[in-house]
Design a protein around this motif. Sequence first.
Motif, short mmCIF file in Angstrom:
data_model
loop_
_atom_site.label_atom_id
_atom_site.label_comp_id
_atom_site.label_asym_id
_atom_site.label_seq_id
_atom_site.Cartn_x
_atom_site.Cartn_y
_atom_site.Cartn_z
N ARG A 126 6.65 -34.92 16.89
CA ARG A 126 6.04 -33.47 16.67
C ARG A 126 5.13 -33.75 15.51
NH1 ARG A 126 11.47 -32.69 13.10
NH2 ARG A 126 12.34 -34.04 15.02
N TYR A 127 3.90 -33.22 15.38
CA TYR A 127 3.00 -33.25 14.39
C TYR A 127 2.31 -31.85 14.06
CZ TYR A 127 -0.87 -34.95 11.66
OH TYR A 127 -1.66 -35.02 10.45
N TYR A 128 1.61 -31.15 14.82
CA TYR A 128 0.87 -29.88 14.57
C TYR A 128 2.32 -29.03 14.26
CZ TYR A 128 -2.07 -25.95 14.65
OH TYR A 128 -2.84 -24.81 14.57
N PHE A 129 3.09 -28.95 15.22
CA PHE A 129 4.36 -27.98 15.19
C PHE A 129 5.45 -28.69 14.40
CE2 PHE A 129 2.62 -26.11 19.26
CZ PHE A 129 1.90 -25.19 18.71
N ASP A 130 4.87 -29.33 13.29
CA ASP A 130 6.14 -29.55 12.23
C ASP A 130 6.55 -28.59 11.43
OD1 ASP A 130 7.79 -31.03 10.56
OD2 ASP A 130 6.51 -32.80 10.54
N LEU A 131 7.86 -28.04 11.76
CA LEU A 131 8.38 -26.84 10.91
C LEU A 131 8.61 -27.17 9.59
CD1 LEU A 131 10.71 -25.29 13.89
CD2 LEU A 131 8.37 -24.75 13.28
N ARG A 132 9.15 -28.46 9.26
CA ARG A 132 9.43 -28.65 7.93
C ARG A 132 8.22 -28.78 6.93
NH1 ARG A 132 13.41 -33.56 7.08
NH2 ARG A 132 11.79 -34.68 8.57
N LYS A 133 7.12 -29.07 7.52
CA LYS A 133 5.85 -29.08 6.72
C LYS A 133 5.53 -27.82 6.71
CE LYS A 133 2.64 -31.27 9.16
NZ LYS A 133 2.09 -32.19 10.00
N GLU A 134 5.45 -27.14 7.69
CA GLU A 134 4.87 -25.63 7.51
C GLU A 134 6.02 -24.69 6.49
OE1 GLU A 134 2.41 -23.99 8.53
OE2 GLU A 134 1.52 -25.47 9.95
N ARG A 135 7.13 -25.18 6.56
CA ARG A 135 8.11 -24.61 5.56
C ARG A 135 7.72 -24.81 4.06
NH1 ARG A 135 14.34 -25.79 4.34
NH2 ARG A 135 15.27 -23.73 4.10
N LYS A 136 7.38 -26.09 3.83
CA LYS A 136 7.02 -26.46 2.58
C LYS A 136 5.69 -25.92 2.13
CE LYS A 136 6.38 -31.05 0.56
NZ LYS A 136 5.41 -32.04 0.92
N ASN A 137 4.69 -25.60 3.16
CA ASN A 137 3.42 -25.05 2.62
C ASN A 137 3.81 -23.64 2.52
OD1 ASN A 137 1.02 -26.91 2.86
ND2 ASN A 137 2.32 -27.59 4.27
N ALA A 138 4.50 -23.00 3.27
CA ALA A 138 4.87 -21.55 3.13
C ALA A 138 5.37 -21.19 1.75
CB ALA A 138 5.64 -21.10 4.19
N MET A 182 8.13 -21.91 21.29
CA MET A 182 9.45 -22.66 22.15
C MET A 182 9.47 -23.93 22.18
SD MET A 182 9.21 -19.85 25.37
CE MET A 182 10.65 -20.62 26.28
N GLU A 183 8.34 -24.68 22.26
CA GLU A 183 7.95 -26.04 22.27
C GLU A 183 8.45 -26.66 20.82
OE1 GLU A 183 4.70 -27.98 24.02
OE2 GLU A 183 4.76 -29.62 22.50
N ALA A 184 7.89 -25.92 19.90
CA ALA A 184 8.37 -26.35 18.30
C ALA A 184 9.69 -26.37 18.38
CB ALA A 184 7.63 -25.34 17.25
N ALA A 185 10.48 -25.30 18.92
CA ALA A 185 12.03 -25.42 18.68
C ALA A 185 12.73 -26.52 19.30
CB ALA A 185 12.44 -24.16 19.21
N SER A 240 -0.36 -22.00 4.88
CA SER A 240 0.11 -22.90 6.15
C SER A 240 -0.66 -24.28 6.07
CB SER A 240 -0.34 -22.19 7.22
OG SER A 240 -1.77 -22.22 7.39
N ALA A 241 -0.06 -25.14 6.86
CA ALA A 241 -0.38 -26.53 6.88
C ALA A 241 -1.87 -26.67 7.35
CB ALA A 241 0.66 -27.36 7.73
N TYR A 242 -2.31 -26.06 8.25
CA TYR A 242 -3.59 -26.04 8.72
C TYR A 242 -4.38 -24.63 8.68
CZ TYR A 242 -1.08 -30.04 10.55
OH TYR A 242 -0.39 -31.31 10.34
N THR A 243 -5.42 -24.55 9.14
CA THR A 243 -6.07 -23.31 9.10
C THR A 243 -5.48 -22.14 9.85
OG1 THR A 243 -8.30 -24.50 9.08
CG2 THR A 243 -8.28 -22.18 9.21
N PRO A 244 -4.74 -21.39 9.18
CA PRO A 244 -4.06 -20.22 10.14
C PRO A 244 -4.98 -19.30 10.81
CG PRO A 244 -4.04 -19.71 7.80
CD PRO A 244 -5.02 -20.97 7.67
N ALA A 245 -4.45 -18.39 11.69
CA ALA A 245 -5.26 -17.40 12.31
C ALA A 245 -5.20 -16.24 11.27
CB ALA A 245 -4.48 -17.32 13.53
N VAL A 246 -6.09 -16.15 10.51
CA VAL A 246 -6.34 -15.38 9.19
C VAL A 246 -6.16 -13.90 9.70
CG1 VAL A 246 -7.44 -14.70 7.32
CG2 VAL A 246 -7.17 -17.04 7.59
#
Length: 398
Positions: free
Chosen positions: A219-231, A67-70, A236-242
Amino acid sequence: MIRKTRLFTPGPTPLLPAAQFAMAAADIHHRTPEFRALYTKVLAQLKDFVGTKNDVIILSSSGSGAMEAAVSNLTSPGDRVLVLSAGKFGERWSALAKAFGCEVDLITEPYGKTFDFDKVKAALKIETRAVFVQANETSTGARHDMVKLGQLLKDAHSEALLIVDGITGLGTTELDMDATGIDVLIGGSQKAVMIPPGLSYLAVSQRAWDRMESTYNPRYYFDLRKERKNAKNGESAYTPAVALIAALGAALDWIAQQAATPENPAGNLVEGRRKLVDNAEMIAEMTREAMKALGFKLFSDAPGAAATAVLAPEGVDSGVIVKGLKSTFAAIITNGQGEMKGQIFRIAHLGFFDYMDTIALIGAIEQVVVKSIPTLGAKFGDGLIAAQNVYANWKPKA
Ligand SMILES: *Cc1c(COP(=O)(O)O)cnc(C)c1O
């Protein structure tokens, strides 16, 4: 007497065994081909689960993080936004939008109610940049009509993005994001997908991705464009909850298998999702009818299938029922949140609940109320008979 602890709470919900096994076995590193294959698969499954062709992002956070990321990714300070609020989670949207400097136009309805769409139409301005709402307000049990809201925004040719907290709407309401015209649809792991807390996901429309090119809230950790690029590369940009991602993959496989046929034993996720929704609808209806037959009143006049909120009788604290179920049967239901505490109790239906769970809980509630709330006038069997009739007459929609 032996008691088995059972959750009947709208998050966390009971865990799916197949997902628990997948978690236990998820001893993999996140910068490997094994993880990339898993992540890519789960992201594709989520698209089917929410009904979109657009990109979905997974975040390591509870639902409120998404919600915060949105808000942080899609607004700029000073943006006019419209928040529809009729409960604790609606209030969270308003608080978040204010925290990020938005000018909030607020439509509120009393707890338990849904929205009057004429009021929404009147409140929508040319400058409205986004509309924030819950598909299902878990604190009151009310379901809000996203199809109507999506249509209203389309008819108004509004530039506003429709940002939906679907955290308990998903898996309990037929929410097809693209067909409904939703721009951001948010889900959480500890709800209908039957895995532990810790993951959230957001599906994002092309319009919303375009909006991110010009918004400038921090925004930094919850940067959606960065996550999209990595996805796009399966990472994921950082260590995901594998482990949770492995669990989510197993849960989505299981949902697809609910629609398995001899020709297609893996099933189909869109059909399976419809079955999951229909299951929640049925046990919600069993529960509502049982509670009414026992003499209770429902709290919401627009009840959804995620959870049923039931009013405690005049002069009775709802904690009597919550505590009675816990101490006698180790069954965990929830009290009201905030100022609703003591007035209502809530029973969840989303995720891994079935007919048997529902009948057992209704039987246990009968034991508690016959003993502890004699003024209600309930008799053994009143609730169970009502629930049995719902089951016997249910016409599956999926
Ligand atoms: C559970 C829930 C959330 C998210 O809460 P978290 O505790 O952050 O996971 C948000 N909205 C609704 C409607 C919920 O039911």
